[in-house]
Design a protein around this motif. Structure first.
Motif, PDB file in Angstrom:
ATOM      1  N   PRO A  37      47.875  17.145 -87.354  1.00  9.00           N
ATOM      2  CA  PRO A  37      46.967  17.602 -88.416  1.00  9.00           C
ATOM      3  C   PRO A  37      46.285  18.920 -88.078  1.00  9.00           C
ATOM      4  CG  PRO A  37      46.610  15.279 -87.933  1.00  9.00           C
ATOM      5  CD  PRO A  37      47.489  15.812 -86.859  1.00  9.00           C
ATOM      6  N   ALA A  38      45.893  19.091 -86.804  1.00  9.58           N
ATOM      7  CA  ALA A  38      45.228  20.336 -86.414  1.00  9.58           C
ATOM      8  C   ALA A  38      46.135  21.534 -86.640  1.00  9.58           C
ATOM      9  CB  ALA A  38      44.797  20.266 -84.947  1.00  9.58           C
ATOM     10  N   GLY A  39      47.419  21.392 -86.278  1.00 13.71           N
ATOM     11  CA  GLY A  39      48.364  22.484 -86.485  1.00 13.71           C
ATOM     12  C   GLY A  39      48.577  22.794 -87.959  1.00 13.71           C
ATOM     13  N   LEU A  40      48.684  21.746 -88.785  1.00 19.42           N
ATOM     14  CA  LEU A  40      48.846  21.951 -90.228  1.00 19.42           C
ATOM     15  C   LEU A  40      47.624  22.629 -90.829  1.00 19.42           C
ATOM     16  CD1 LEU A  40      50.521  18.563 -91.233  1.00 19.42           C
ATOM     17  CD2 LEU A  40      51.593  20.814 -91.262  1.00 19.42           C
ATOM     18  N   TRP A  41      46.433  22.203 -90.411  1.00 22.29           N
ATOM     19  CA  TRP A  41      45.203  22.811 -90.920  1.00 22.29           C
ATOM     20  C   TRP A  41      45.118  24.290 -90.530  1.00 22.29           C
ATOM     21  CZ3 TRP A  41      42.016  17.952 -89.373  1.00 22.29           C
ATOM     22  CH2 TRP A  41      41.850  17.125 -90.490  1.00 22.29           C
ATOM     23  N   ILE A  42      45.476  24.604 -89.298  1.00 21.42           N
ATOM     24  CA  ILE A  42      45.412  26.001 -88.846  1.00 21.42           C
ATOM     25  C   ILE A  42      46.295  26.883 -89.719  1.00 21.42           C
ATOM     26  CG2 ILE A  42      46.087  27.564 -86.961  1.00 21.42           C
ATOM     27  CD1 ILE A  42      45.150  25.286 -85.034  1.00 21.42           C
ATOM     28  N   LEU A  43      47.531  26.439 -89.958  1.00 22.02           N
ATOM     29  CA  LEU A  43      48.457  27.198 -90.804  1.00 22.02           C
ATOM     30  C   LEU A  43      47.913  27.324 -92.223  1.00 22.02           C
ATOM     31  CD1 LEU A  43      51.226  28.502 -91.378  1.00 22.02           C
ATOM     32  CD2 LEU A  43      52.108  26.203 -91.813  1.00 22.02           C
ATOM     33  N   TYR A  44      47.437  26.220 -92.773  1.00 19.77           N
ATOM     34  CA  TYR A  44      46.959  26.213 -94.158  1.00 19.77           C
ATOM     35  C   TYR A  44      45.714  27.078 -94.315  1.00 19.77           C
ATOM     36  CZ  TYR A  44      45.218  24.439 -98.597  1.00 19.77           C
ATOM     37  OH  TYR A  44      44.753  24.339 -99.874  1.00 19.77           O
ATOM     38  N   TYR A  45      44.777  26.983 -93.350  1.00 19.81           N
ATOM     39  CA  TYR A  45      43.531  27.741 -93.465  1.00 19.81           C
ATOM     40  C   TYR A  45      43.782  29.245 -93.387  1.00 19.81           C
ATOM     41  CZ  TYR A  45      41.014  23.309 -92.885  1.00 19.81           C
ATOM     42  OH  TYR A  45      40.532  22.035 -93.039  1.00 19.81           O
ATOM     43  N   ALA A  46      44.702  29.661 -92.524  1.00 17.09           N
ATOM     44  CA  ALA A  46      45.018  31.089 -92.433  1.00 17.09           C
ATOM     45  C   ALA A  46      45.592  31.589 -93.759  1.00 17.09           C
ATOM     46  CB  ALA A  46      46.000  31.345 -91.295  1.00 17.09           C
ATOM     47  N   CYS A  47      46.530  30.832 -94.321  1.00 16.70           N
ATOM     48  CA  CYS A  47      47.157  31.246 -95.589  1.00 16.70           C
ATOM     49  C   CYS A  47      46.177  31.179 -96.745  1.00 16.70           C
ATOM     50  CB  CYS A  47      48.378  30.370 -95.882  1.00 16.70           C
ATOM     51  SG  CYS A  47      49.736  30.586 -94.726  1.00 16.70           S
ATOM     52  N   PHE A  48      45.348  30.124 -96.779  1.00 18.50           N
ATOM     53  CA  PHE A  48      44.458  29.961 -97.918  1.00 18.50           C
ATOM     54  C   PHE A  48      43.333  30.991 -97.910  1.00 18.50           C
ATOM     55  CE2 PHE A  48      41.498  27.700-100.767  1.00 18.50           C
ATOM     56  CZ  PHE A  48      42.373  27.455-101.807  1.00 18.50           C
ATOM     57  N   ALA A  49      42.925  31.447 -96.721  1.00 19.47           N
ATOM     58  CA  ALA A  49      41.967  32.556 -96.661  1.00 19.47           C
ATOM     59  C   ALA A  49      42.561  33.772 -97.346  1.00 19.47           C
ATOM     60  CB  ALA A  49      41.605  32.867 -95.214  1.00 19.47           C
ATOM     61  N   GLY A  50      43.860  33.991 -97.147  1.00 25.70           N
ATOM     62  CA  GLY A  50      44.539  35.100 -97.816  1.00 25.70           C
ATOM     63  C   GLY A  50      44.650  34.897 -99.311  1.00 25.70           C
ATOM     64  N   VAL A  51      44.819  33.651 -99.753  1.00 23.25           N
ATOM     65  CA  VAL A  51      44.907  33.359-101.182  1.00 23.25           C
ATOM     66  C   VAL A  51      43.628  33.796-101.895  1.00 23.25           C
ATOM     67  CG1 VAL A  51      44.972  31.499-102.889  1.00 23.25           C
ATOM     68  CG2 VAL A  51      46.574  31.489-100.988  1.00 23.25           C
ATOM     69  N   GLY A  52      42.472  33.465-101.302  1.00 22.44           N
ATOM     70  CA  GLY A  52      41.202  33.856-101.900  1.00 22.44           C
ATOM     71  C   GLY A  52      41.059  35.368-101.988  1.00 22.44           C
ATOM     72  N   MET A  53      41.441  36.058-100.919  1.00 20.56           N
ATOM     73  CA  MET A  53      41.360  37.529-100.921  1.00 20.56           C
ATOM     74  C   MET A  53      42.281  38.123-101.972  1.00 20.56           C
ATOM     75  SD  MET A  53      41.435  38.376 -96.832  1.00 20.56           S
ATOM     76  CE  MET A  53      40.551  37.372 -95.645  1.00 20.56           C
TER      77      MET A  53
END
Length: 592
Positions: free
Chosen positions: A118-134
């Motif tokens: 889960p930690a690895g999935l969250w890290i990947l998702y959080y990096a991408c989703f930060a970009g989605v907002g931008m």
């Protein structure tokens, strides 16, 4: 030019605040958990601005404008109710353990593999989703500010990196409070001007009826082709609200930073209480835009809020509204990057390289912030050209249901074990892919079915594995003692009234949903809003009846707790002043 200058002043100011707050980072707990020193008002502001992201302001407003109408509000308001439930039952159990990440707890229950996945999935998702907002922010606001989307992504991304890199969760939390103030001011400035343009709310509804669009004021819509959200979509987002509010690291981490269990719970409930009217102030202008820009639903879409800003807000006030949208984007990006750095440092680096000093781990977190933020900016730039934003959203629906079931079972069922959790993860993700890509199931149906499938698999495999291997339940003997109450809640008349109040409000909300056709329109807006806020307020009153007095015990006072910035931003009177100024400005703008 003036509007762009207002946004620039905000960006420079919030970056300077992050650098200033770095003086309070003395150890790794300060950087990753703000020294567990945040009071309920700072937690409320942080959770509120993190939740009300630019993408959740722009997207639902566009959906309301394009046919969804008030249904877009249900996505936010059911989420507020789930936030209050999480604050009473999930947040206290996790906060009592004084953990840093949710995945750390999963290792204690299930083993190291189910910590790292889960930690690895969250890290990947959080990096991408930060970009989605931008990316969303740049696409919508670039033309208004007359700045290319690429440059806007870089400007916003660099500012977020500066204050997250400098002061970690301290900077993210206190900048989020300021960003909440901007969102309140921005939303309550636009609403009266747009309603005045259409003759008020009743006149707006009459116009919509005359246009044959009375269903814009229906909350629970049938599956009409081309209309979003329908009742299935609302149910889907409500179900996805469970992992979002209860087990998502980047939301729950704010409560980990609270100075006590009760303070954390109250902060989350306050955030839910204050967010309800705020979302209304952004969605109603989107609906009003249907009469102002009739026939342009297909071309304007998600650009409806900036278009209204451009046409109705005076210069300067428009800049304040733009700053509110930028603030919403910054707050979410900073929350994601703060959680990402915590997961990298705590679940991977520190897990396998223990024994270093605090300064070392803080710098590991800072480097992770830089790398994660850079990935987010690259993802945002690629998204501008490739259109892969929806893929990032879809990712949440694939892995969040099994993770939520794993965490919830670990918290509330002693019989859950590693075999059941592993099967839940594998089968849950596989089910989501097969349902979507083999059977062509819609996102709503797939998500709604995924949760019970994951739960059944976890329960069956956990029980079966204990029979054939006499497997232990997976938790250390003292773990459930740490999770549970240390004492029973003290008798509290206010607390008991709160429980009854919340239950009756929930029943009334469900009854209003069932008999929605009988509700007066547009008065149904305020009936739903009132019942939602009544439920959340009841949960706030219920805290003493559910959480014992021992949960009031605070961590030792830190330098940050006694600072001027904490006294100013972590003060209920400051919030009262912001709302008073905003409401006064709203009335004045409507009347003049």
């Amino acid at each position: 030019m003036v509007n762009a200058l207002v946004v620039l002043i905000y960006l420079v100011g919030v970056a300077a605040l992050g650098v200033y707050l770095s003086r309070y980072v003395k150890a790794e707990d300060d950087y990753f958990l703000a020294g567990r020193s945040l009071n309920k008002w700072v937690i409320a502001g942080s959770v509120m601005s993190t939740n009300v992201a630019a993408i959740y302001l722009v997207g639902p407003a566009g959906a309301a404008f394009s046919g969804g109408g008030v249904s877009a509000l249900l996505i936010a308001w059911t989420g507020n109710m789930l936030a209050a439930i999480s604050a009473l039952f999930f947040v206290p159990r996790l906060r009592r353990m004084k953990i840093t990440t949710i995945s750390e707890f999963l290792e204690a229950r299930y083993g190291v593999a189910l910590r790292l996945l889960p930690a690895g999935l969250w890290i990947l998702y959080y990096a991408c989703f930060a970009g989605v907002g931008m990316c969303t922010l740049a696409t919508v606001l670039g033309p208004i500010l007359k700045v290319s989307p690429e440059r806007l992504i870089l400007y916003v991304g660099i500012v977020v990196l500066i204050y997250c890199f400098s002061s970690g969760l301290i900077g993210a939390a206190f900048s989020s409070v300021i960003e909440s103030f901007l969102m309140i001011l921005g939303g309550l400035l636009l609403l009266p001007l747009v309603l005045k343009q259409v003759g008020g709310l009743n006149e707006l509804y009459s116009t919509m009826v005359a246009m044959g669009k009375a269903d814009y004021f229906v909350f629970w819509k049938s599956g009409t082709a081309g209309v979003w959200p329908t009742w299935k979509d609302v149910v889907m987002f409500t179900v996805l609200g469970l992992p979002y509010w209860c087990t998502s690291q980047y939301i729950v981490q704010r409560s980990f930073a609270g100075r006590s269990v009760r303070e954390s719970a109250r902060g989350v409930i306050l955030a839910a209480l204050m967010t309800g009217p705020l979302t209304l102030s952004y969605i109603l202008p989107g609906i009003a835009g249907t009469t102002i820009y009739a026939g342009q639903e297909a071309t304007l879409g998600d650009r409806i809020l900036p278009q209204l800003l451009n046409d109705f807000l005076p210069v300067g006030l428009g800049g304040l509204f733009l700053a509110a949208l930028v603030a919403a984007s910054n707050s979410t990006a900073s929350a994601l990057l703060s959680s990402l750095s915590t997961l990298v440092q705590h679940d991977f680096y520190r897990r396998f390289l223990p024994g270093r000093d605090s300064r070392h781990y803080v710098w590991v977190g800072r480097i992770a912030t830089l790398i994660g933020g850079s990935i987010g900016m690259v993802f945002a730039l690629v998204s501008l050209k490739q259109g892969i934003i929806q893929a990032a959203y879809g990712l949440m629906g694939f892995f969040e249901p099994p993770i939520f079931v794993m965490v919830a079972a670990a918290l509330f069922w002693r019989g859950a074990n590693g075999w059941g959790a592993a099967a839940c993860g594998v089968v849950g993700i596989a089910f989501n892919f097969v349902a979507r890509f083999v059977f062509g199931m819609g996102a709503a149906e797939q998500t709604i079915l995924s949760f019970p499938v994951c739960l059944v698999v976890l329960v069956v495999v956990s029980l079966a594995s204990r029979l054939w291997q006499r497997a232990p339940s997976g938790e250390a003997p003292s773990l459930f003692a740490d999770l549970g109450r240390t004492t029973r809640p003290e008798p509290s008349l206010i607390g008991r009234i709160g429980v009854v109040w919340a239950v009756l409000s929930l029943v009334a909300f469900l009854a209003a949903s069932w008999y929605e056709a009988a509700l007066p329109k547009p008065g149904n807006l305020f009936i739903y809003l009132g019942l939602m806020m009544s439920f959340v307020f009841g949960c706030y009153l219920a805290v003493p009846a559910i959480l014992p007095a021992s949960d009031e015990a605070a961590t030792a006072a830190s330098e940050l707790q006694n600072s001027f910035i904490q006294r100013l931003l972590g003060n209920g009177w400051t919030w009262a002043c912001i709302y008073a100024v905003s409401l006064t400005a709203m009335v004045v703008l409507y009347l003049i």
